[in-house]
Design an enzyme around this catalytic site. Sequence first.
Site, PDB file in Angstrom:
ATOM      1  N   HIS A  89      36.525  18.398  -6.689  1.00  0.00           N
ATOM      2  CA  HIS A  89      37.229  19.295  -7.618  1.00  0.00           C
ATOM      3  C   HIS A  89      36.546  20.646  -7.661  1.00  0.00           C
ATOM      4  O   HIS A  89      35.843  20.944  -8.607  1.00  0.00           O
ATOM      5  CB  HIS A  89      37.253  18.666  -9.019  1.00  0.00           C
ATOM      6  CG  HIS A  89      38.235  19.302  -9.948  1.00  0.00           C
ATOM      7  ND1 HIS A  89      37.964  20.413 -10.697  1.00  0.00           N
ATOM      8  CD2 HIS A  89      39.519  18.974 -10.257  1.00  0.00           C
ATOM      9  CE1 HIS A  89      39.014  20.739 -11.451  1.00  0.00           C
ATOM     10  NE2 HIS A  89      39.960  19.885 -11.192  1.00  0.00           N
ATOM     11  N   HIS A 105       3.063  10.667   2.623  1.00  0.00           N
ATOM     12  CA  HIS A 105       2.573  11.657   1.659  1.00  0.00           C
ATOM     13  C   HIS A 105       3.433  12.916   1.646  1.00  0.00           C
ATOM     14  O   HIS A 105       3.672  13.499   0.588  1.00  0.00           O
ATOM     15  CB  HIS A 105       1.127  12.016   1.963  1.00  0.00           C
ATOM     16  CG  HIS A 105       0.189  10.862   1.745  1.00  0.00           C
ATOM     17  ND1 HIS A 105       0.104  10.207   0.535  1.00  0.00           N
ATOM     18  CD2 HIS A 105      -0.676  10.244   2.564  1.00  0.00           C
ATOM     19  CE1 HIS A 105      -0.786   9.228   0.636  1.00  0.00           C
ATOM     20  NE2 HIS A 105      -1.274   9.230   1.860  1.00  0.00           N
ATOM     21  N   HIS A 111       0.824  -1.208   0.000  1.00  0.00           N
ATOM     22  CA  HIS A 111       0.000   0.000   0.000  1.00  0.00           C
ATOM     23  C   HIS A 111       0.860   1.262   0.000  1.00  0.00           C
ATOM     24  O   HIS A 111       0.507   2.273  -0.605  1.00  0.00           O
ATOM     25  CB  HIS A 111      -0.985   0.026   1.172  1.00  0.00           C
ATOM     26  CG  HIS A 111      -1.973   1.137   1.001  1.00  0.00           C
ATOM     27  ND1 HIS A 111      -3.111   1.019   0.232  1.00  0.00           N
ATOM     28  CD2 HIS A 111      -1.946   2.420   1.426  1.00  0.00           C
ATOM     29  CE1 HIS A 111      -3.745   2.165   0.205  1.00  0.00           C
ATOM     30  NE2 HIS A 111      -3.066   3.054   0.926  1.00  0.00           N
TER      31      HIS A 111
HETATM   32 ZN   LIG Z   1      -3.352   5.124   0.683  1.00  0.00          ZN
END
Ligand SMILES: [Zn+2]
Length: 439
Positions: free
Chosen positions: A344, A265, A238
């Site tokens: 560098h 999220h 999920h």
């Molecule tokens: Zn979800």
Amino acid sequence: MATPELQQTLAKPAGFSGTSLHTGEKVSLKLQPAPVDHGIKFKRKDLQDEPTIDAKIDNLKTVERATTIGEGPVRVHTVEHVLAALSAMGVDNAVVEMDANEPPIGDGSAQPYVDLIKRAGVATQEAPRKFFNVREPMHLESKSGALLVLLPSDELHISCTQAGPNHRFTQYLSIEITAAVFEREIAPARTFVYYEDVEPLMEKNLIKGGSLENAVVLRGDAVLSKEPLRFADEFVRHKILDLIGDFALVGARIRGHVIAVKPGHAANAEMARALAREQARREALAVPRALPRGEGGLDSEEIMQILSHRYPFLMVDRIIGFEGETKCIGMKSVTINEPFFAGHFPGHPVMPGVMQVEAMAQVASLLLFKLAKTTGRIGYFMSADDVKFRKPVFPGDTMFIHAELTKHRGERLAKAKCHCVVNDAVVSEGELMFTFLDK
Ligand SMILES: [Zn+2]
């Protein structure tokens, strides 16, 4: 050359109804076909004038528990599952019509949306798809402990580690995302919540539509769910589903390997924003009016079909154009992410001169390839004469690499005069010699 992948929309409209998670109200959702380059838009049928919201990261509003987008005062919550299904099932253009501010939660997975898309069917459109190709490693680390790393890859591949509080329910899955794989392995994975997180929300009545019908609840080491787990590692699946949905807000298909540790999220959205910004930067560079164009250039994909160099050693992003058989101009945008800048020099990044010579050699090789029109023979860089470095090249510079073939004796030897230009000034030059060998 491979034919470009084409954009797709739905063959016909299809809809279903259900309950919204946060308000608990009934909501109807309908997917509608949309024209080329339209992208995904949500339409609020319940509001006056039926306003639409572009599913783009610029419209992101909040990321608590679910992803909310909005334009002006209009909002749509929990967009990630329907977006994941549209993106993974190959729908580039669609209108998601709803008569509420949230799609139906269904069983907490993306399964209802996959079913809906299959019911509508998918139709090919006459325009190439937009891709975001990960060209160099990108990473993001959030305060909450989420870590996202993107690496170059020809396909979208996700390697995800999910870990709950006190390392409960730690799961790992690495999987290449195609429509078939998404449908079988990812879409059925349901939303899961930790009891300690939802308890206060239930008390405040913030998840009126929430129940064991549409989420798996984890309490201590116990799994509370209406039906048994669909996969032993359903939770990490999920997490991958949510990640695909959040990354859909970039507005281009991602070609890269995403390594996600404890994603959420907030971190997903932050990375999506970085990708969209990089995409916009690349598109701005690709504006043809500012660039001299000969008879057709080569993009990075085409270049990589000719040269076997890859990041971090591919020193040309595109060929702007050829002039006849003997001249061409390449372009390289020099970013702070080039590995050589780390050493560098620390605190004072300057592009090494030898890398500019390498860039000249690669552009000259592309010219030789065009001349030979065969990959059966490979040009080897033999020597460089009269090399001069005139000005330093810094991160953020766009370097134009000019190559002109001055000699190609028989089939065995070629000479190219090259110079690199930044901000209209020559920064380096040299004369390069190549020999041809059979592969
Ligand atoms: Zn979800």
